[in-house]
Design a protein around this motif. Sequence first.
Motif, PDB file in Angstrom:
ATOM      1  N   GLY A  98      20.763  27.731 -26.173  1.00 40.24           N
ATOM      2  CA  GLY A  98      19.933  27.016 -27.209  1.00 40.24           C
ATOM      3  C   GLY A  98      18.677  27.752 -27.106  1.00 40.24           C
ATOM      4  N   GLY A  99      18.463  28.622 -26.021  1.00 37.70           N
ATOM      5  CA  GLY A  99      16.821  29.485 -26.145  1.00 37.70           C
ATOM      6  C   GLY A  99      16.053  28.490 -25.655  1.00 37.70           C
ATOM      7  N   PHE A 100      16.357  27.294 -24.939  1.00 39.80           N
ATOM      8  CA  PHE A 100      15.270  26.355 -24.608  1.00 39.80           C
ATOM      9  C   PHE A 100      14.809  26.850 -23.278  1.00 39.80           C
ATOM     10  CE2 PHE A 100      17.901  23.862 -27.424  1.00 39.80           C
ATOM     11  CZ  PHE A 100      16.689  23.213 -27.951  1.00 39.80           C
ATOM     12  N   ILE A 101      15.557  27.880 -22.265  1.00 41.02           N
ATOM     13  CA  ILE A 101      15.480  28.484 -21.095  1.00 41.02           C
ATOM     14  C   ILE A 101      15.927  29.850 -21.180  1.00 41.02           C
ATOM     15  CG2 ILE A 101      15.531  26.496 -19.704  1.00 41.02           C
ATOM     16  CD1 ILE A 101      18.162  27.432 -18.488  1.00 41.02           C
ATOM     17  N   ALA A 102      15.162  30.712 -20.675  1.00 41.15           N
ATOM     18  CA  ALA A 102      15.675  32.326 -20.648  1.00 41.15           C
ATOM     19  C   ALA A 102      16.729  32.429 -19.973  1.00 41.15           C
ATOM     20  CB  ALA A 102      14.496  33.000 -20.453  1.00 41.15           C
ATOM     21  N   GLU A 103      16.697  32.211 -18.738  1.00 43.40           N
ATOM     22  CA  GLU A 103      17.998  32.401 -17.709  1.00 43.40           C
ATOM     23  C   GLU A 103      17.905  31.520 -16.530  1.00 43.40           C
ATOM     24  OE1 GLU A 103      18.146  36.423 -16.522  1.00 43.40           O
ATOM     25  OE2 GLU A 103      16.233  36.350 -15.971  1.00 43.40           O
ATOM     26  N   TRP A 104      18.920  31.551 -15.807  1.00 42.21           N
ATOM     27  CA  TRP A 104      18.797  30.625 -14.434  1.00 42.21           C
ATOM     28  C   TRP A 104      19.875  31.370 -13.575  1.00 42.21           C
ATOM     29  CZ3 TRP A 104      23.075  28.178 -12.354  1.00 42.21           C
ATOM     30  CH2 TRP A 104      23.986  27.976 -12.938  1.00 42.21           C
ATOM     31  N   GLU A 105      19.747  31.015 -12.243  1.00 36.81           N
ATOM     32  CA  GLU A 105      20.518  31.486 -11.442  1.00 36.81           C
ATOM     33  C   GLU A 105      20.475  30.653 -10.155  1.00 36.81           C
ATOM     34  OE1 GLU A 105      17.718  35.011  -9.262  1.00 36.81           O
ATOM     35  OE2 GLU A 105      19.559  35.489 -10.135  1.00 36.81           O
ATOM     36  N   PRO A 106      21.709  30.411  -9.353  1.00 42.28           N
ATOM     37  CA  PRO A 106      21.390  29.684  -8.036  1.00 42.28           C
ATOM     38  C   PRO A 106      20.832  30.383  -6.944  1.00 42.28           C
ATOM     39  CG  PRO A 106      23.785  30.287  -8.567  1.00 42.28           C
ATOM     40  CD  PRO A 106      22.793  30.839  -9.688  1.00 42.28           C
ATOM     41  N   THR A 107      20.128  29.769  -6.106  1.00 43.92           N
ATOM     42  CA  THR A 107      19.754  30.388  -5.018  1.00 43.92           C
ATOM     43  C   THR A 107      20.724  30.748  -3.898  1.00 43.92           C
ATOM     44  OG1 THR A 107      18.683  28.434  -3.881  1.00 43.92           O
ATOM     45  CG2 THR A 107      17.337  29.943  -5.435  1.00 43.92           C
ATOM     46  N   ALA A 108      20.375  31.640  -2.975  1.00 50.42           N
ATOM     47  CA  ALA A 108      21.679  31.572  -1.834  1.00 50.42           C
ATOM     48  C   ALA A 108      20.786  31.437  -0.523  1.00 50.42           C
ATOM     49  CB  ALA A 108      21.901  33.204  -1.800  1.00 50.42           C
ATOM     50  N   GLY A 109      21.763  31.160   0.279  1.00 49.14           N
ATOM     51  CA  GLY A 109      21.372  30.793   1.832  1.00 49.14           C
ATOM     52  C   GLY A 109      21.003  29.423   1.912  1.00 49.14           C
ATOM     53  N   ASP A 110      20.057  29.108   2.834  1.00 45.44           N
ATOM     54  CA  ASP A 110      19.496  27.866   3.250  1.00 45.44           C
ATOM     55  C   ASP A 110      18.152  27.313   2.751  1.00 45.44           C
ATOM     56  OD1 ASP A 110      18.032  29.575   4.610  1.00 45.44           O
ATOM     57  OD2 ASP A 110      18.404  28.659   6.855  1.00 45.44           O
ATOM     58  N   ASN A 111      17.885  28.018   1.610  1.00 43.08           N
ATOM     59  CA  ASN A 111      16.571  27.613   0.842  1.00 43.08           C
ATOM     60  C   ASN A 111      16.923  25.883   0.865  1.00 43.08           C
ATOM     61  OD1 ASN A 111      15.694  30.269   0.749  1.00 43.08           O
ATOM     62  ND2 ASN A 111      16.933  30.662  -1.062  1.00 43.08           N
ATOM     63  N   ARG A 112      15.610  25.488   0.609  1.00 44.84           N
ATOM     64  CA  ARG A 112      15.383  24.093   0.345  1.00 44.84           C
ATOM     65  C   ARG A 112      15.189  23.890  -1.135  1.00 44.84           C
ATOM     66  NH1 ARG A 112      12.370  21.284   5.497  1.00 44.84           N
ATOM     67  NH2 ARG A 112      13.979  21.483   6.909  1.00 44.84           N
ATOM     68  N   HIS A 113      15.930  24.802  -2.082  1.00 46.49           N
ATOM     69  CA  HIS A 113      15.816  24.717  -3.400  1.00 46.49           C
ATOM     70  C   HIS A 113      17.325  25.346  -3.992  1.00 46.49           C
ATOM     71  CE1 HIS A 113      13.344  28.153  -2.371  1.00 46.49           C
ATOM     72  NE2 HIS A 113      13.984  28.671  -3.194  1.00 46.49           N
ATOM     73  N   GLU A 114      17.685  25.098  -4.877  1.00 47.54           N
ATOM     74  CA  GLU A 114      19.094  25.439  -5.245  1.00 47.54           C
ATOM     75  C   GLU A 114      19.136  26.378  -6.633  1.00 47.54           C
ATOM     76  OE1 GLU A 114      22.602  23.390  -4.658  1.00 47.54           O
ATOM     77  OE2 GLU A 114      21.876  22.270  -2.927  1.00 47.54           O
ATOM     78  N   TYR A 115      18.246  26.080  -7.527  1.00 48.11           N
ATOM     79  CA  TYR A 115      18.193  26.801  -8.807  1.00 48.11           C
ATOM     80  C   TYR A 115      16.846  27.302  -9.135  1.00 48.11           C
ATOM     81  CZ  TYR A 115      22.608  24.208  -8.953  1.00 48.11           C
ATOM     82  OH  TYR A 115      23.876  23.528  -8.866  1.00 48.11           O
ATOM     83  N   VAL A 116      16.997  28.592  -9.661  1.00 47.61           N
ATOM     84  CA  VAL A 116      15.727  29.342 -10.235  1.00 47.61           C
ATOM     85  C   VAL A 116      15.743  29.464 -11.789  1.00 47.61           C
ATOM     86  CG1 VAL A 116      14.097  31.181 -10.340  1.00 47.61           C
ATOM     87  CG2 VAL A 116      15.061  30.323  -7.967  1.00 47.61           C
ATOM     88  N   VAL A 117      14.941  28.949 -12.435  1.00 50.74           N
ATOM     89  CA  VAL A 117      15.203  28.908 -14.179  1.00 50.74           C
ATOM     90  C   VAL A 117      14.118  29.689 -14.509  1.00 50.74           C
ATOM     91  CG1 VAL A 117      15.158  27.723 -16.062  1.00 50.74           C
ATOM     92  CG2 VAL A 117      16.495  26.642 -14.173  1.00 50.74           C
ATOM     93  N   LYS A 118      14.172  30.835 -15.348  1.00 47.45           N
ATOM     94  CA  LYS A 118      13.132  31.674 -16.134  1.00 47.45           C
ATOM     95  C   LYS A 118      12.985  30.868 -17.342  1.00 47.45           C
ATOM     96  CE  LYS A 118      12.064  34.852 -13.204  1.00 47.45           C
ATOM     97  NZ  LYS A 118      10.869  34.995 -12.571  1.00 47.45           N
ATOM     98  N   LEU A 119      11.709  30.547 -17.533  1.00 48.56           N
ATOM     99  CA  LEU A 119      11.446  30.014 -19.121  1.00 48.56           C
ATOM    100  C   LEU A 119      11.122  31.149 -20.107  1.00 48.56           C
ATOM    101  CD1 LEU A 119       9.390  27.319 -17.318  1.00 48.56           C
ATOM    102  CD2 LEU A 119      11.551  27.037 -18.499  1.00 48.56           C
ATOM    103  N   PRO A 120      11.075  30.575 -21.291  1.00 46.23           N
ATOM    104  CA  PRO A 120      10.908  31.722 -22.475  1.00 46.23           C
ATOM    105  C   PRO A 120       9.400  32.312 -22.438  1.00 46.23           C
ATOM    106  CG  PRO A 120      12.100  29.870 -23.340  1.00 46.23           C
ATOM    107  CD  PRO A 120      11.826  29.565 -21.889  1.00 46.23           C
ATOM    108  N   THR A 121       8.524  31.477 -21.637  1.00 44.47           N
ATOM    109  CA  THR A 121       7.017  32.109 -21.467  1.00 44.47           C
ATOM    110  C   THR A 121       6.852  33.116 -20.278  1.00 44.47           C
ATOM    111  OG1 THR A 121       6.667  30.093 -20.064  1.00 44.47           O
ATOM    112  CG2 THR A 121       6.050  30.019 -22.387  1.00 44.47           C
ATOM    113  N   GLY A 122       7.929  33.002 -19.562  1.00 45.31           N
ATOM    114  CA  GLY A 122       7.861  33.934 -18.380  1.00 45.31           C
ATOM    115  C   GLY A 122       7.630  33.399 -17.129  1.00 45.31           C
ATOM    116  N   LYS A 123       7.281  32.122 -17.098  1.00 45.30           N
ATOM    117  CA  LYS A 123       7.245  31.403 -15.764  1.00 45.30           C
ATOM    118  C   LYS A 123       8.443  31.175 -15.363  1.00 45.30           C
ATOM    119  CE  LYS A 123       3.034  28.471 -17.170  1.00 45.30           C
ATOM    120  NZ  LYS A 123       2.601  27.125 -17.223  1.00 45.30           N
ATOM    121  N   THR A 124       8.380  30.732 -13.867  1.00 48.66           N
ATOM    122  CA  THR A 124       9.395  30.349 -13.134  1.00 48.66           C
ATOM    123  C   THR A 124       9.307  29.196 -12.648  1.00 48.66           C
ATOM    124  OG1 THR A 124       9.603  32.665 -12.239  1.00 48.66           O
ATOM    125  CG2 THR A 124      10.596  31.117 -10.879  1.00 48.66           C
ATOM    126  N   SER A 125      10.512  28.244 -13.029  1.00 46.50           N
ATOM    127  CA  SER A 125      10.695  27.043 -12.419  1.00 46.50           C
ATOM    128  C   SER A 125      11.717  26.805 -11.399  1.00 46.50           C
ATOM    129  CB  SER A 125      11.357  25.878 -13.725  1.00 46.50           C
ATOM    130  OG  SER A 125      10.374  25.733 -14.661  1.00 46.50           O
TER     131      SER A 125
END
Length: 285
Positions: A78-105
């Motif tokens: 729907g164009g609400f986010i640009a793209e996303w991907e799961p993180t690998a390994g033992d990070n204490r976070h699991e998803y990285v989301v790129k926003l249309p403005t270029g910011k990283t969530s």
Amino acid sequence: MSVIPCKQDHNLSILVDEYAESLKAHAHTLGNHGLSEEQFYGAGVFRGAIERIRGQFSAETTGKREFVRDILNHMQDGGFIAEWEPTAGDNRHEYVVKLPTGKTSVVEPKGCLDGNNTTIFERPPYADEFFIWSLCQNAAADPRLNVWSGLHTRLSSEMLIRKQCIDGVIVWDMVCGTVGRPCPKLFERPNRTTRVAHYTVPPTCLYVLPKKLPELPERIISAAQTLEEVELLRAFHLCFGGNDDEINYVDFDVAEDKGTLKRRTRVRRNGAVVKESNLTFIRRA
């Protein structure tokens, strides 16, 4: 008003309690263990089986991952986010989301928020925004208890002691809007749902937190950001048909008492305070 619109299903809780009592009373009659009642309970078979099932439920993440995948794919389509991907390994976070403005969530999923696991997170240095996403699949759990425990008892303590900001909390999963957890947002307008893969979901419950944490000795309350400042939450809000008066804003305040830090948590919605703590000592698990 409450910290979250939905509430624990009293009848379901009674049903669960009654079934648990029945299971305890008749567990020795199930299966082909060949033990007497005394041997069965004396050997710890029942307790062991319960702990095994609990562990399997806790370790089971397939359903949550599928839900998150389908939701983020829907938002990307729907164009609400640009793209996303799961993180690998033992990070204490699991998803990285790129926003249309270029910011990283960056998103860290959790279960129900009343457990110590809620306090295990790490905001990565590259994150422009960092979020906790509660996916509580236990329909018998108390959402009001869980959300308040998560915000005040768990997250505020960790944020203030470790000086790590969380920009927002998402409380929303595949149980929301089902018979297991009816959503009050649908009571008057049942068409406020979104079809995503094989899920039919109501609008999200979102909690916007401060961008800067309060510090001593100023005693200046750190107020929640605006929804416009937290792009991923705004994307959820717009994608799933939220109303502005449904957004929750969380403020923090701190004070010192005999050398020990105290904090106050306040949740506002639609211009009113819906939940507020006293200034309470921070006790970490």
